[in-house]
Scaffold this active site. Structure first.
Site, short mmCIF file in Angstrom:
data_model
loop_
_atom_site.label_atom_id
_atom_site.label_comp_id
_atom_site.label_asym_id
_atom_site.label_seq_id
_atom_site.Cartn_x
_atom_site.Cartn_y
_atom_site.Cartn_z
N GLN A 14 0.84 -1.22 0.00
CA GLN A 14 0.00 0.00 0.00
C GLN A 14 0.86 1.25 0.00
O GLN A 14 0.68 2.15 -0.81
CB GLN A 14 -0.86 0.05 1.26
CG GLN A 14 -1.86 -1.06 1.43
CD GLN A 14 -2.89 -0.66 2.47
OE1 GLN A 14 -3.87 0.00 2.16
NE2 GLN A 14 -2.67 -1.07 3.71
N LEU A 15 1.82 1.29 0.93
CA LEU A 15 2.65 2.49 1.07
C LEU A 15 3.65 2.60 -0.08
O LEU A 15 3.88 3.70 -0.60
CB LEU A 15 3.37 2.44 2.43
CG LEU A 15 4.09 3.70 2.85
CD1 LEU A 15 3.13 4.87 2.92
CD2 LEU A 15 4.76 3.49 4.21
N ILE A 39 14.56 -8.06 1.58
CA ILE A 39 15.34 -7.37 2.63
C ILE A 39 15.92 -8.34 3.65
O ILE A 39 16.81 -7.97 4.41
CB ILE A 39 14.54 -6.24 3.32
CG1 ILE A 39 13.31 -6.80 4.05
CG2 ILE A 39 14.16 -5.15 2.33
CD1 ILE A 39 12.67 -5.79 5.01
N THR A 64 2.94 -7.96 7.18
CA THR A 64 1.89 -7.14 7.80
C THR A 64 0.62 -7.91 8.17
O THR A 64 -0.32 -7.30 8.69
CB THR A 64 1.49 -5.98 6.86
OG1 THR A 64 1.10 -6.53 5.61
CG2 THR A 64 2.61 -4.99 6.67
N TYR A 127 3.19 -9.86 15.64
CA TYR A 127 3.47 -8.76 14.68
C TYR A 127 3.98 -7.54 15.45
O TYR A 127 5.03 -6.97 15.12
CB TYR A 127 2.19 -8.42 13.92
CG TYR A 127 2.24 -7.12 13.14
CD1 TYR A 127 2.95 -7.01 11.95
CD2 TYR A 127 1.57 -5.98 13.62
CE1 TYR A 127 2.99 -5.81 11.25
CE2 TYR A 127 1.61 -4.78 12.92
CZ TYR A 127 2.32 -4.69 11.74
OH TYR A 127 2.36 -3.50 11.05
N TRP A 152 -3.73 1.88 11.31
CA TRP A 152 -4.96 1.60 10.55
C TRP A 152 -4.85 2.14 9.12
O TRP A 152 -5.67 2.95 8.66
CB TRP A 152 -6.15 2.25 11.25
CG TRP A 152 -6.48 1.71 12.60
CD1 TRP A 152 -5.63 1.10 13.49
CD2 TRP A 152 -7.77 1.74 13.25
NE1 TRP A 152 -6.31 0.76 14.65
CE2 TRP A 152 -7.62 1.15 14.52
CE3 TRP A 152 -9.01 2.24 12.89
CZ2 TRP A 152 -8.67 1.03 15.42
CZ3 TRP A 152 -10.07 2.12 13.79
CH2 TRP A 152 -9.90 1.51 15.03
N1 LIG Z 1 -1.46 -1.83 7.09
C1 LIG Z 1 -1.64 -1.25 8.28
O1 LIG Z 1 -2.77 -1.12 8.76
C2 LIG Z 1 -0.46 -0.72 9.04
C3 LIG Z 1 -0.67 -0.13 10.30
C4 LIG Z 1 0.43 0.40 10.99
C5 LIG Z 1 1.70 0.31 10.44
N2 LIG Z 1 1.88 -0.31 9.23
C6 LIG Z 1 3.24 -0.42 8.70
O2 LIG Z 1 3.30 0.37 7.51
C7 LIG Z 1 4.26 -0.23 6.61
C8 LIG Z 1 3.63 -0.38 5.24
O3 LIG Z 1 2.48 -1.21 5.38
P1 LIG Z 1 1.55 -1.57 4.13
O4 LIG Z 1 0.15 -1.57 4.62
O5 LIG Z 1 1.95 -0.75 2.95
O6 LIG Z 1 2.01 -3.08 3.91
P2 LIG Z 1 1.65 -4.09 2.71
O7 LIG Z 1 0.64 -3.49 1.82
O8 LIG Z 1 1.41 -5.41 3.33
O9 LIG Z 1 3.03 -4.13 1.91
C9 LIG Z 1 4.18 -4.71 2.43
C10 LIG Z 1 5.08 -5.04 1.27
O10 LIG Z 1 6.27 -5.62 1.81
C11 LIG Z 1 6.66 -6.62 0.90
N3 LIG Z 1 7.55 -7.58 1.54
C12 LIG Z 1 7.23 -8.58 2.41
N4 LIG Z 1 8.34 -9.27 2.72
C13 LIG Z 1 9.38 -8.69 2.08
C14 LIG Z 1 10.76 -8.96 1.99
N5 LIG Z 1 11.32 -9.98 2.67
N6 LIG Z 1 11.53 -8.17 1.22
C15 LIG Z 1 10.98 -7.15 0.52
N7 LIG Z 1 9.67 -6.86 0.52
C16 LIG Z 1 8.87 -7.62 1.31
C17 LIG Z 1 5.37 -7.25 0.44
O11 LIG Z 1 5.65 -7.94 -0.75
P3 LIG Z 1 4.54 -8.85 -1.52
O12 LIG Z 1 3.73 -7.82 -2.27
O13 LIG Z 1 5.36 -9.70 -2.39
O14 LIG Z 1 3.79 -9.55 -0.45
C18 LIG Z 1 4.48 -6.04 0.28
O15 LIG Z 1 4.54 -5.53 -1.03
C19 LIG Z 1 4.71 -1.53 7.26
O16 LIG Z 1 5.92 -1.31 7.94
C20 LIG Z 1 3.61 -1.82 8.28
O17 LIG Z 1 4.11 -2.58 9.36
C21 LIG Z 1 0.83 -0.80 8.51
#
Ligand SMILES: NC(=O)c1ccc[n+]([C@@H]2O[C@H](COP(=O)([O-])OP(=O)(O)OC[C@H]3O[C@@H](n4cnc5c(N)ncnc54)[C@H](OP(=O)(O)O)[C@@H]3O)[C@@H](O)[C@H]2O)c1
Length: 294
Positions: A14-15, A39, A64, A127, A152
């Site tokens: 998403q980000l 990574i 995530t 997590y 969120w």
């Molecule tokens: N989503 C929420 O509600 C939320 C809330 C608070 C904080 N955050 C934090 O915000 C950040 C961004 O979250 P998001 O919602 O954008 O997450 P997301 O949509 O789940 O995207 C995470 C990305 O990381 C990739 N990934 C997973 N393992 C990896 C690896 N070993 N090497 C490289 N890439 C890898 C995934 O690849 P694939 O596409 O191949 O799976 C995915 O594209 C994260 O740090 C999360 O912890 C999220």
């Protein structure tokens, strides 16, 4: 003048997607998917850095899936702790600025006023524990790094609460949504805007809290999605739906989540002069973009 080069990991998340879409022209952005840069592989991280020479790395990659992490602790640790350590070590070696994203789920939710950046972490889930451990690893390896906690998160395209609700609201006549977990919905566009501010502001370091403004339960958020979705034509105007407030106990999930996880954003407001908007106003804005894209 040479543009500052930003390397973004997790480009399909998403980000990651929002960072690519919103990157100001003053920066050169290189975004890599998991296939292009895993990574958790330190040699791959070194290799990518030696080939691209970034000035800044923004880590948008993470494991995530909060519920799946409970049964797959090793996989969550590998990405969320080892992967982050790899990035921090390589950033240190090559004097690269490191900006990492963390979560409200590092807290246990026992407070009833917004969490400040210095509040003690006490995660309830695997997590949350991996994200808290990553913060601690960063503070040891690279204390000048920036850690941005958010909460969120939703974006226009990806799989998230907003898009799931919009789908279910068309499919069903009745929905039960949890009303005893309270936090702040946050659009990826808000986080992205602040991440680029933090890139510009080279003296920023340490932990920042970044969410949209206001407080909501998942139930409040669902009601707003329904009302604004109807108002903007994303849901049929004649659709009738009952949204019922339920408790966490009514809808048991594998991972425990904090009951209250509102984050205090005063550090970003005071140090960077950031102006945040209320989550509902942001939701309306996001729906306007969605309508334009239909
Ligand atoms: N989503 C929420 O509600 C939320 C809330 C608070 C904080 N955050 C934090 O915000 C950040 C961004 O979250 P998001 O919602 O954008 O997450 P997301 O949509 O789940 O995207 C995470 C990305 O990381 C990739 N990934 C997973 N393992 C990896 C690896 N070993 N090497 C490289 N890439 C890898 C995934 O690849 P694939 O596409 O191949 O799976 C995915 O594209 C994260 O740090 C999360 O912890 C999220």
């Amino acid at each position: 003048m040479k543009k500052m080069k930003i390397l973004v990991t997790g480009k399909n998340g998403q980000l990651g997607r929002e960072l690519q879409g919103q990157c100001p022209t003053e920066f050169e952005l290189i975004a890599l998917s998991r296939e292009e840069l895993d990574i958790s592989d330190i040699d791959a991280v070194k290799d990518v850095v030696e080939r691209n020479h970034p000035d800044v790395i923004i880590n948008a990659a993470a494991f995530t899936n909060v519920d799946n992490a409970e049964g797959d602790q090793d996989a969550a640790f590998l990405v969320n702790v080892k992967g982050v350590e790899n990035l921090a070590l390589v950033c240190k070696k090559f004097s690269i600025r490191f900006i990492h994203i963390s979560t409200d789920y590092v807290f246990d939710g026992r407070k009833s006023s917004p969490y400040v950046v210095s509040d003690k972490v006490k995660p309830l889930s695997v997590y949350g524990a991996t994200k808290a451990e990553a913060e601690s690893v960063i503070s040891k390896v690279l204390p000048d790094a920036v850690i941005v906690r958010t909460s969120w998160v939703y974006s226009i395209h990806s799989h998230n609460f907003v898009n799931t609700m919009l789908r279910l609201m068309v499919e069903r006549d009745q929905l039960g949504v949890i009303a005893d977990q309270v936090g702040t919905p946050t659009w990826t566009g808000t986080i992205t805007r602040i991440l680029f501010d933090l890139v510009r502001n080279k003296s920023s370091k340490g932990i920042y809290h970044c969410t949209d403004l206001g407080v909501a339960s998942w139930y409040d958020f669902a009601l707003a999605i329904y009302e604004e979705g109807k108002a903007k034509g994303l849901l049929p105007a004649d659709k009738s739906l009952t949204i019922k407030a339920i408790t966490t106990q009514d809808y048991p999930a594998t991972a425990e989540r904090p009951a209250y996880s509102v984050l205090d954003k005063s550090r970003l407001m005071n140090e960077l002069g950031v102006d945040f908007k209320h989550w509902r106003e942001i939701l309306r804005h996001v729906f306007d973009i969605k309508v334009q894209q239909l």
